[in-house]
Enzyme design. Structure first.
Site, PDB file in Angstrom:
ATOM      1  N   GLY A  12      57.572   2.634 -20.264  1.00  0.00           N
ATOM      2  CA  GLY A  12      58.133   3.522 -21.217  1.00  0.00           C
ATOM      3  C   GLY A  12      57.184   3.722 -22.432  1.00  0.00           C
ATOM      4  O   GLY A  12      56.031   3.563 -22.244  1.00  0.00           O
TER       5      GLY A  12
ATOM      6  N   VAL B 270      43.132   8.096 -19.123  1.00  0.00           N
ATOM      7  CA  VAL B 270      43.186   9.195 -19.954  1.00  0.00           C
ATOM      8  C   VAL B 270      42.999   8.882 -21.340  1.00  0.00           C
ATOM      9  O   VAL B 270      43.282   7.666 -21.916  1.00  0.00           O
ATOM     10  CB  VAL B 270      44.561   9.828 -19.895  1.00  0.00           C
ATOM     11  CG1 VAL B 270      44.753  11.031 -20.812  1.00  0.00           C
ATOM     12  CG2 VAL B 270      44.998  10.344 -18.499  1.00  0.00           C
TER      13      VAL B 270
ATOM     14  N   LYS C 240      42.917   1.975 -16.205  1.00  0.00           N
ATOM     15  CA  LYS C 240      42.951   1.383 -17.547  1.00  0.00           C
ATOM     16  C   LYS C 240      43.261  -0.124 -17.604  1.00  0.00           C
ATOM     17  O   LYS C 240      42.748  -0.885 -18.101  1.00  0.00           O
ATOM     18  CB  LYS C 240      43.750   1.963 -18.749  1.00  0.00           C
ATOM     19  CG  LYS C 240      43.379   1.718 -19.840  1.00  0.00           C
ATOM     20  CD  LYS C 240      44.464   1.860 -21.294  1.00  0.00           C
ATOM     21  CE  LYS C 240      45.421   0.508 -20.958  1.00  0.00           C
ATOM     22  NZ  LYS C 240      46.308   0.100 -22.005  1.00  0.00           N
TER      23      LYS C 240
ATOM     24  N   GLN D  15      45.090  -5.445 -13.505  1.00  0.00           N
ATOM     25  CA  GLN D  15      46.191  -5.425 -12.733  1.00  0.00           C
ATOM     26  C   GLN D  15      46.415  -4.460 -11.349  1.00  0.00           C
ATOM     27  O   GLN D  15      47.150  -4.856 -10.557  1.00  0.00           O
ATOM     28  CB  GLN D  15      47.256  -4.247 -13.623  1.00  0.00           C
ATOM     29  CG  GLN D  15      48.740  -4.096 -13.135  1.00  0.00           C
ATOM     30  CD  GLN D  15      49.335  -3.364 -14.319  1.00  0.00           C
ATOM     31  OE1 GLN D  15      50.074  -4.139 -15.092  1.00  0.00           O
ATOM     32  NE2 GLN D  15      49.398  -1.892 -14.675  1.00  0.00           N
TER      33      GLN D  15
ATOM     34  N   HIS E 176      50.648   8.261 -18.885  1.00  0.00           N
ATOM     35  CA  HIS E 176      51.705   8.222 -17.656  1.00  0.00           C
ATOM     36  C   HIS E 176      51.946   9.513 -16.913  1.00  0.00           C
ATOM     37  O   HIS E 176      52.231   9.661 -15.876  1.00  0.00           O
ATOM     38  CB  HIS E 176      53.113   7.782 -18.525  1.00  0.00           C
ATOM     39  CG  HIS E 176      52.748   6.552 -19.095  1.00  0.00           C
ATOM     40  ND1 HIS E 176      53.003   6.380 -20.700  1.00  0.00           N
ATOM     41  CD2 HIS E 176      52.882   5.069 -18.613  1.00  0.00           C
ATOM     42  CE1 HIS E 176      52.809   4.897 -20.889  1.00  0.00           C
ATOM     43  NE2 HIS E 176      52.923   4.489 -19.911  1.00  0.00           N
TER      44      HIS E 176
ATOM     45  N   LEU F  45      56.218   6.615 -23.303  1.00  0.00           N
ATOM     46  CA  LEU F  45      55.413   7.553 -22.183  1.00  0.00           C
ATOM     47  C   LEU F  45      54.371   8.416 -23.079  1.00  0.00           C
ATOM     48  O   LEU F  45      54.837   8.859 -24.083  1.00  0.00           O
ATOM     49  CB  LEU F  45      56.304   8.398 -21.265  1.00  0.00           C
ATOM     50  CG  LEU F  45      57.196   7.643 -20.488  1.00  0.00           C
ATOM     51  CD1 LEU F  45      57.936   8.404 -19.501  1.00  0.00           C
ATOM     52  CD2 LEU F  45      56.378   6.320 -19.437  1.00  0.00           C
ATOM     53  N   HIS F  46      53.350   8.391 -22.503  1.00  0.00           N
ATOM     54  CA  HIS F  46      51.967   9.254 -23.260  1.00  0.00           C
ATOM     55  C   HIS F  46      51.331  10.053 -22.001  1.00  0.00           C
ATOM     56  O   HIS F  46      51.736   9.852 -20.921  1.00  0.00           O
ATOM     57  CB  HIS F  46      51.337   8.471 -23.934  1.00  0.00           C
ATOM     58  CG  HIS F  46      50.423   7.114 -23.423  1.00  0.00           C
ATOM     59  ND1 HIS F  46      49.821   7.441 -21.986  1.00  0.00           N
ATOM     60  CD2 HIS F  46      50.646   5.763 -23.631  1.00  0.00           C
ATOM     61  CE1 HIS F  46      49.477   6.075 -21.607  1.00  0.00           C
ATOM     62  NE2 HIS F  46      50.109   5.233 -22.721  1.00  0.00           N
ATOM     63  N   GLU F  47      50.256  10.872 -22.321  1.00  0.00           N
ATOM     64  CA  GLU F  47      49.542  11.565 -21.400  1.00  0.00           C
ATOM     65  C   GLU F  47      48.941  10.755 -20.112  1.00  0.00           C
ATOM     66  O   GLU F  47      48.919  11.038 -19.152  1.00  0.00           O
ATOM     67  CB  GLU F  47      48.380  12.267 -22.002  1.00  0.00           C
ATOM     68  CG  GLU F  47      48.754  13.325 -23.004  1.00  0.00           C
ATOM     69  CD  GLU F  47      49.517  14.422 -22.286  1.00  0.00           C
ATOM     70  OE1 GLU F  47      49.012  14.973 -21.141  1.00  0.00           O
ATOM     71  OE2 GLU F  47      50.358  15.063 -22.844  1.00  0.00           O
TER      72      GLU F  47
HETATM   73  P1  AMP Z   1      52.379   0.823 -19.304  1.00  0.00           P
HETATM   74  O1  AMP Z   1      53.891   1.406 -19.271  1.00  0.00           O
HETATM   75  O2  AMP Z   1      51.756   0.473 -20.122  1.00  0.00           O
HETATM   76  O3  AMP Z   1      53.035  -0.549 -18.265  1.00  0.00           O
HETATM   77  O4  AMP Z   1      51.844   1.538 -18.157  1.00  0.00           O
HETATM   78  C1  AMP Z   1      52.212   1.966 -16.679  1.00  0.00           C
HETATM   79  C2  AMP Z   1      51.275   2.565 -15.905  1.00  0.00           C
HETATM   80  O5  AMP Z   1      50.459   3.582 -16.693  1.00  0.00           O
HETATM   81  C3  AMP Z   1      50.012   1.491 -15.771  1.00  0.00           C
HETATM   82  O6  AMP Z   1      49.666   1.722 -14.199  1.00  0.00           O
HETATM   83  C4  AMP Z   1      48.885   1.832 -16.518  1.00  0.00           C
HETATM   84  O7  AMP Z   1      47.634   1.344 -16.138  1.00  0.00           O
HETATM   85  C5  AMP Z   1      48.921   3.349 -16.803  1.00  0.00           C
HETATM   86  N1  AMP Z   1      48.445   3.894 -17.962  1.00  0.00           N
HETATM   87  C6  AMP Z   1      48.553   3.252 -19.100  1.00  0.00           C
HETATM   88  N2  AMP Z   1      47.661   3.798 -19.863  1.00  0.00           N
HETATM   89  C7  AMP Z   1      46.966   4.765 -19.245  1.00  0.00           C
HETATM   90  C8  AMP Z   1      45.876   5.727 -19.622  1.00  0.00           C
HETATM   91  N3  AMP Z   1      45.300   5.810 -20.794  1.00  0.00           N
HETATM   92  N4  AMP Z   1      45.502   6.317 -18.454  1.00  0.00           N
HETATM   93  C9  AMP Z   1      45.899   6.217 -17.269  1.00  0.00           C
HETATM   94  N5  AMP Z   1      46.821   5.466 -16.945  1.00  0.00           N
HETATM   95  C10 AMP Z   1      47.419   4.704 -17.803  1.00  0.00           C
END
Ligand code: AMP
Length: 288
Positions: free
Chosen positions: A37, A182, A155, A159, A43, A39-41
């Site tokens: 959650g 991103v 990123k 993982q 995601h 969420l940003h660009e």
């Molecule tokens: P998180 O909500 O931080 O667990 O991230 C969910 C998914 O989004 C994971 O697979 C992250 O690697 C991916 N994600 C997080 N930040 C970025 C980003 N800046 N660019 C691309 N994917 C991302």
């Protein structure tokens, strides 16, 4: 690949039973985007790729307590379900799975999925138990959703490697797809944790990207010594007083073992603290 605004309605599901029922006759293939959650660009980019490549798309929003090795970090993790759902709707997802913690970990839950060597260094060493939590929840989600493809961000490079190993070993037929990082215009990788940076910390944070770029430049100029590349990153980080490095790594791109010499694919990665906020970033070196 659609450029017109999405018009689909996103269905929100909270229980395993509702999720399985909803997906039973969903058009295939299914694309899954697991998130925590806020969420940003970054995601959104995963969701857009999932939509372009699949007939049915689902995001999960679950702040997974088991992957936080510090209780305070879990408590303070940013949450805004209403805003997140609006973003999923905008991106035209078919489903969002947002279970309560007790649905995923009911009383008596007593299984850990623990990946071996590739989960041990770097984030695994810095955050004990972190990847056990990640692998456990992602194994549950992979089994529940039965997606053909799941999308993750580069990123979090380690993982992706841990999840690939887990899916391979458990014979889960979900393709793990890594998507590019991103970034903000100044190079800072988007992260839900960036919201915790003070204005001065935010101004300092692009030093991660500058450190990685400095090492990449040296590698492109022919430098192959792991120590020289680590030193190039450390020097750039040292130029920023607010940056407190946790680790600086030049590792084998397949095993994540630290390298004396870079003779094949390698992962440059670093973790840096700014006050209470810990940021990570990485860069893949592959002449392939
Ligand atoms: P998180 O909500 O931080 O667990 O991230 C969910 C998914 O989004 C994971 O697979 C992250 O690697 C991916 N994600 C997080 N930040 C970025 C980003 N800046 N660019 C691309 N994917 C991302």
């Amino acid at each position: 690949m659609s450029t017109t605004p999405a018009r689909r309605t996103t269905r929100v599901l909270h229980t395993h039973a509702d999720l399985r029922a909803a997906l039973a006759d969903a058009p295939r293939p299914i694309g899954l985007v697991p998130t925590m959650g806020w969420l940003h660009e970054g995601h959104r980019s995963l969701m857009q790729r999932a939509r372009a490549e699949n007939a049915t798309t689902i995001a999960t929003i679950f702040v997974n307590p088991r992957q936080f090795n510090e209780a305070a970090d879990y408590q303070q993790y940013p949450r805004n379900e209403a805003r997140d759902l609006a973003i999923c709707e905008e991106e035209g997802l078919d489903f969002v799975f947002a279970p309560p913690v007790e649905e995923v970990y009911p009383p008596g839950f007593d299984t850990i999925v623990s990946v071996g060597a590739v989960a041990r260094p770097l984030e695994g060493a810095a955050r004990p138990g972190h990847f056990d939590g990640v692998a456990t929840v992602v194994a549950i989600l992979f089994d529940l959703v039965g997606a053909e493809r799941a999308y993750f961000g580069q990123k979090d490079a380690q993982q992706v490697m841990v999840i690939r190993q887990m899916a391979r070993d458990l014979a889960i037929p979900t393709d793990v797809i890594a998507c590019p990082t991103v970034r903000e215009p100044d190079g800072l990788a988007l992260s839900s944790r960036n919201v915790h940076l003070s204005p001065t910390e935010r101004a300092a944070a692009p030093v991660l990207r500058r450190a990685l770029t400095a090492a990449r430049d040296r590698w492109e100029a022919g430098e192959r010594s792991g120590d020289a590349l680590r030193a190039a990153m450390t020097r750039v980080l040292a130029s920023e007083p607010l940056a407190k490095p946790d680790y600086v790594s030049v590792a084998d791109g397949l095993t994540l073992a630290e390298l004396e010499r870079v003779d094949g694919p390698a992962l440059l990665s670093l973790a840096v603290r700014f006050g209470d906020t810990r940021l990570i970033d990485n860069e893949l070196l592959d002449s392939g």
